[in-house]
Design a protein around this motif. Structure first.
Motif, PDB file in Angstrom:
ATOM      1  N   PRO A 184      -4.984  20.792 -22.384  1.00 11.89           N
ATOM      2  CA  PRO A 184      -6.217  20.868 -23.171  1.00 11.89           C
ATOM      3  C   PRO A 184      -7.132  22.010 -22.774  1.00 11.89           C
ATOM      4  O   PRO A 184      -8.092  22.302 -23.483  1.00 11.89           O
ATOM      5  CB  PRO A 184      -6.884  19.516 -22.895  1.00 11.89           C
ATOM      6  N   MET A 185      -6.862  22.671 -21.635  1.00 18.41           N
ATOM      7  CA  MET A 185      -7.734  23.746 -21.177  1.00 18.41           C
ATOM      8  C   MET A 185      -6.955  25.051 -21.121  1.00 18.41           C
ATOM      9  O   MET A 185      -5.774  25.066 -20.761  1.00 18.41           O
ATOM     10  CB  MET A 185      -8.314  23.407 -19.797  1.00 18.41           C
ATOM     11  N   PRO A 186      -7.595  26.171 -21.453  1.00 21.96           N
ATOM     12  CA  PRO A 186      -6.899  27.461 -21.490  1.00 21.96           C
ATOM     13  C   PRO A 186      -6.671  28.019 -20.093  1.00 21.96           C
ATOM     14  O   PRO A 186      -7.365  27.642 -19.135  1.00 21.96           O
ATOM     15  CB  PRO A 186      -7.859  28.342 -22.284  1.00 21.96           C
ATOM     16  N   PRO A 187      -5.725  28.944 -19.957  1.00 18.44           N
ATOM     17  CA  PRO A 187      -5.520  29.588 -18.653  1.00 18.44           C
ATOM     18  C   PRO A 187      -6.684  30.509 -18.310  1.00 18.44           C
ATOM     19  O   PRO A 187      -7.446  30.931 -19.180  1.00 18.44           O
ATOM     20  CB  PRO A 187      -4.228  30.384 -18.861  1.00 18.44           C
ATOM     21  N   ARG A 241       2.508   4.565 -17.812  1.00 16.19           N
ATOM     22  CA  ARG A 241       1.933   5.317 -18.914  1.00 16.19           C
ATOM     23  C   ARG A 241       0.990   6.389 -18.385  1.00 16.19           C
ATOM     24  O   ARG A 241       0.415   6.258 -17.297  1.00 16.19           O
ATOM     25  CB  ARG A 241       1.203   4.390 -19.880  1.00 16.19           C
ATOM     26  N   ALA A 242       0.849   7.446 -19.168  1.00 15.32           N
ATOM     27  CA  ALA A 242      -0.109   8.481 -18.823  1.00 15.32           C
ATOM     28  C   ALA A 242      -1.518   7.996 -19.128  1.00 15.32           C
ATOM     29  O   ALA A 242      -1.735   7.146 -19.996  1.00 15.32           O
ATOM     30  CB  ALA A 242       0.189   9.749 -19.610  1.00 15.32           C
ATOM     31  N   PHE A 243      -2.478   8.522 -18.386  1.00 14.13           N
ATOM     32  CA  PHE A 243      -3.881   8.245 -18.662  1.00 14.13           C
ATOM     33  C   PHE A 243      -4.185   8.593 -20.112  1.00 14.13           C
ATOM     34  O   PHE A 243      -3.817   9.669 -20.598  1.00 14.13           O
ATOM     35  CB  PHE A 243      -4.748   9.065 -17.714  1.00 14.13           C
ATOM     36  N   GLN A 244      -4.851   7.680 -20.810  1.00 16.16           N
ATOM     37  CA  GLN A 244      -5.029   7.804 -22.258  1.00 16.16           C
ATOM     38  C   GLN A 244      -6.301   8.532 -22.685  1.00 16.16           C
ATOM     39  O   GLN A 244      -6.662   8.531 -23.854  1.00 16.16           O
ATOM     40  CB  GLN A 244      -4.987   6.413 -22.895  1.00 16.16           C
ATOM     41  N   GLY A 245      -6.964   9.183 -21.753  1.00 16.78           N
ATOM     42  CA  GLY A 245      -8.118   9.990 -22.119  1.00 16.78           C
ATOM     43  C   GLY A 245      -9.442   9.271 -21.913  1.00 16.78           C
ATOM     44  O   GLY A 245      -9.502   8.066 -21.668  1.00 16.78           O
ATOM     45  N   PHE A 246     -10.508  10.057 -22.006  1.00 19.03           N
ATOM     46  CA  PHE A 246     -11.853   9.556 -21.723  1.00 19.03           C
ATOM     47  C   PHE A 246     -12.731   9.907 -22.915  1.00 19.03           C
ATOM     48  O   PHE A 246     -13.336  10.976 -22.983  1.00 19.03           O
ATOM     49  CB  PHE A 246     -12.367  10.202 -20.440  1.00 19.03           C
ATOM     50  N   ASP A 247     -12.792   9.003 -23.894  1.00 24.76           N
ATOM     51  CA  ASP A 247     -13.536   9.278 -25.113  1.00 24.76           C
ATOM     52  C   ASP A 247     -14.991   8.835 -24.978  1.00 24.76           C
ATOM     53  O   ASP A 247     -15.423   8.325 -23.932  1.00 24.76           O
ATOM     54  CB  ASP A 247     -12.876   8.605 -26.317  1.00 24.76           C
ATOM     55  N   GLU A 248     -15.757   9.010 -26.038  1.00 21.90           N
ATOM     56  CA  GLU A 248     -17.183   8.713 -25.984  1.00 21.90           C
ATOM     57  C   GLU A 248     -17.455   7.235 -25.745  1.00 21.90           C
ATOM     58  O   GLU A 248     -18.400   6.868 -25.034  1.00 21.90           O
ATOM     59  CB  GLU A 248     -17.864   9.170 -27.277  1.00 21.90           C
ATOM     60  N   GLN A 249     -16.622   6.363 -26.314  1.00 24.07           N
ATOM     61  CA  GLN A 249     -16.806   4.927 -26.094  1.00 24.07           C
ATOM     62  C   GLN A 249     -16.587   4.566 -24.625  1.00 24.07           C
ATOM     63  O   GLN A 249     -17.372   3.821 -24.024  1.00 24.07           O
ATOM     64  CB  GLN A 249     -15.844   4.138 -26.975  1.00 24.07           C
ATOM     65  N   ALA A 269      -7.643  21.081 -10.662  1.00 25.86           N
ATOM     66  CA  ALA A 269      -6.853  21.563 -11.798  1.00 25.86           C
ATOM     67  C   ALA A 269      -7.044  23.053 -12.048  1.00 25.86           C
ATOM     68  O   ALA A 269      -6.224  23.674 -12.734  1.00 25.86           O
ATOM     69  CB  ALA A 269      -7.205  20.778 -13.060  1.00 25.86           C
ATOM     70  N   LEU A 270      -8.086  23.664 -11.480  1.00 22.71           N
ATOM     71  CA  LEU A 270      -8.264  25.101 -11.635  1.00 22.71           C
ATOM     72  C   LEU A 270      -7.068  25.862 -11.091  1.00 22.71           C
ATOM     73  O   LEU A 270      -6.738  26.945 -11.581  1.00 22.71           O
ATOM     74  CB  LEU A 270      -9.545  25.555 -10.931  1.00 22.71           C
ATOM     75  N   ARG A 271      -6.396  25.316 -10.075  1.00 24.19           N
ATOM     76  CA  ARG A 271      -5.227  26.002  -9.531  1.00 24.19           C
ATOM     77  C   ARG A 271      -4.182  26.205 -10.632  1.00 24.19           C
ATOM     78  O   ARG A 271      -3.564  27.281 -10.735  1.00 24.19           O
ATOM     79  CB  ARG A 271      -4.637  25.196  -8.377  1.00 24.19           C
ATOM     80  N   THR A 272      -3.948  25.184 -11.438  1.00 22.27           N
ATOM     81  CA  THR A 272      -2.973  25.288 -12.517  1.00 22.27           C
ATOM     82  C   THR A 272      -3.424  26.280 -13.580  1.00 22.27           C
ATOM     83  O   THR A 272      -2.624  27.066 -14.095  1.00 22.27           O
ATOM     84  CB  THR A 272      -2.740  23.913 -13.151  1.00 22.27           C
ATOM     85  N   LEU A 273      -4.702  26.269 -13.915  1.00 25.23           N
ATOM     86  CA  LEU A 273      -5.223  27.181 -14.935  1.00 25.23           C
ATOM     87  C   LEU A 273      -5.140  28.629 -14.467  1.00 25.23           C
ATOM     88  O   LEU A 273      -4.845  29.539 -15.244  1.00 25.23           O
ATOM     89  CB  LEU A 273      -6.664  26.817 -15.278  1.00 25.23           C
ATOM     90  N   ILE A 274      -5.382  28.846 -13.175  1.00 25.63           N
ATOM     91  CA  ILE A 274      -5.287  30.187 -12.611  1.00 25.63           C
ATOM     92  C   ILE A 274      -3.830  30.645 -12.576  1.00 25.63           C
ATOM     93  O   ILE A 274      -3.519  31.823 -12.749  1.00 25.63           O
ATOM     94  CB  ILE A 274      -5.915  30.210 -11.200  1.00 25.63           C
ATOM     95  N   GLY A 275      -2.915  29.697 -12.393  1.00 25.46           N
ATOM     96  CA  GLY A 275      -1.500  30.028 -12.355  1.00 25.46           C
ATOM     97  C   GLY A 275      -0.895  30.270 -13.711  1.00 25.46           C
ATOM     98  O   GLY A 275       0.269  30.656 -13.820  1.00 25.46           O
TER      99      GLY A 275
END
Length: 339
Positions: A66-69, A280-288, A53-59
């Protein structure tokens, strides 16, 4: 307390690439050693995860991501495991504790106490905390609700998520597990090492034709890390009531065109309706989800029921090369840099 150096090294983006990032687009810079303020800890990083995913952030990132460029001059970031070497206050991790956090790609990191997670003894190997199996586990158990006897198809099966997803699906009772990958060598390893029953190879023949041969009765679950023609093929192979979970979009992220921030694909919605496919999209990875995953993963590792495939790259100087090789598909499993 160990004697600390005056400087630390970190990987920074030097220039925005025109296309896919290569090692020459980064620089390993020497910076003054950061000092922790109140409510922070100084961590000596031992390992960090190199992720696509760093490729997208660099682009330039994606709207609502959820992550900044990452801009020229910025230090890269990502999951890391390290040892606390300086701490302020009486609360939070202590000197000597092993923790995970999100400021990898540097030898030392100052991290807010609330953003570090003590490792404890849930897993037998600290490096395993950098695995992406938790995403696969949550997607398979919560989002796709894998059932005994299901035929499960995983795209990008030799990557960080896929290399654990096939093993997890098998442990959850799947009847047949199929993966996709980029070469015959990787396909053979998926079958011989990771419990996959069959593999389809990108570029060997149309994915839809290959999938029809290895799963003539269709698929019940599709864990999608790629998108593109593999998502199209999964729809063609879907049984009535199939459950699809979208985790990644490598077809767009790894495209030499554009910035890696889009992954368009043409879908036959008529087939989705006729077959009653849920997507459906992946629903995230929470603490539980994380807590449940660590308990099961630790038990499986200690029993020898699962392996954590990863490539270990030595030293921060080779980290930019590791990212380039990951993007080029040269590695199998999770890519880890050891400092």
């Amino acid at each position: 307390m160990p004697t600390l150096p005056r400087t630390s090294r970190e990987v920074q983006l030097a220039t925005v690439p025109d296309g896919l990032p290569k090692a020459e687009h980064f620089v390993v810079a020497e910076v003054p050693l950061p000092a922790p303020d109140d409510g922070h800890v100084l961590v000596r990083n031992r390992f960090f995860h190199v992720f696509a995913a760093l490729r997208t952030l660099i682009g330039g990132s994606v709207k609502d991501a959820p992550m900044p460029p990452v801009r020229p001059g910025d230090t890269l970031f990502g999951p890391a495991v390290g040892e606390v070497v300086s701490a302020t206050g009486d609360s939070g991790p202590k000197v000597g504790d092993l923790v995970s956090h999100w400021l990898g790609w540097r030898e030392y990191a100052v991290v807010p106490v609330g953003q570090v997670t003590p490792l404890g003894d849930a897993l037998p190997d600290p490096v395993a905390h950098l695995g992406q199996g938790g995403l696969a586990y949550a997607a398979l158990t919560r989002d796709a609700e894998v059932r005994p006897g299901d035929t499960v198809f995983v795209s990008g099966a030799a990557g960080g998520v896929g290399s654990l997803a096939g093993q997890i699906a098998r442990l959850l009772g799947a009847g047949q597990v199929i993966g996709s990958t980029s070469s015959r060598e990787k396909a053979d390893r998926l079958i011989s090492e990771l419990g996959y029953d069959a593999a389809v190879i990108r570029g060997a023949a149309p994915i839809e034709e290959q999938l029809a041969k290895v799963a003539p009765d269709g698929i019940d679950v599709y864990l999608d890390n790629v998108g593109g023609d593999q998502l199209q093929a999964a729809i063609a192979a879907a049984r009535p009531g199939a459950r699809f979970v979208l985790i990644g979009a490598l077809s767009g992220q790894m495209s030499p065109r554009g910035t890696g921030g889009t992954a368009p694909v043409e879908l036959d919605t008529y087939q989705l309706i006729l077959k009653r496919v849920s997507m459906r999209a992946f629903q995230g990875f929470d603490e539980q989800a994380r807590s449940q995953w660590l308990e099961r993963f630790g038990g499986w590792l200690r029993a020898g029921d699962i392996t954590f495939p990863y490539v270990r790259i030595a030293g921060i100087d080779d980290a930019p090369r590791a990212l380039q090789e990951l993007i080029e598909g040269r590695h199998f499993g999770t890519v880890i840099v050891q400092l």
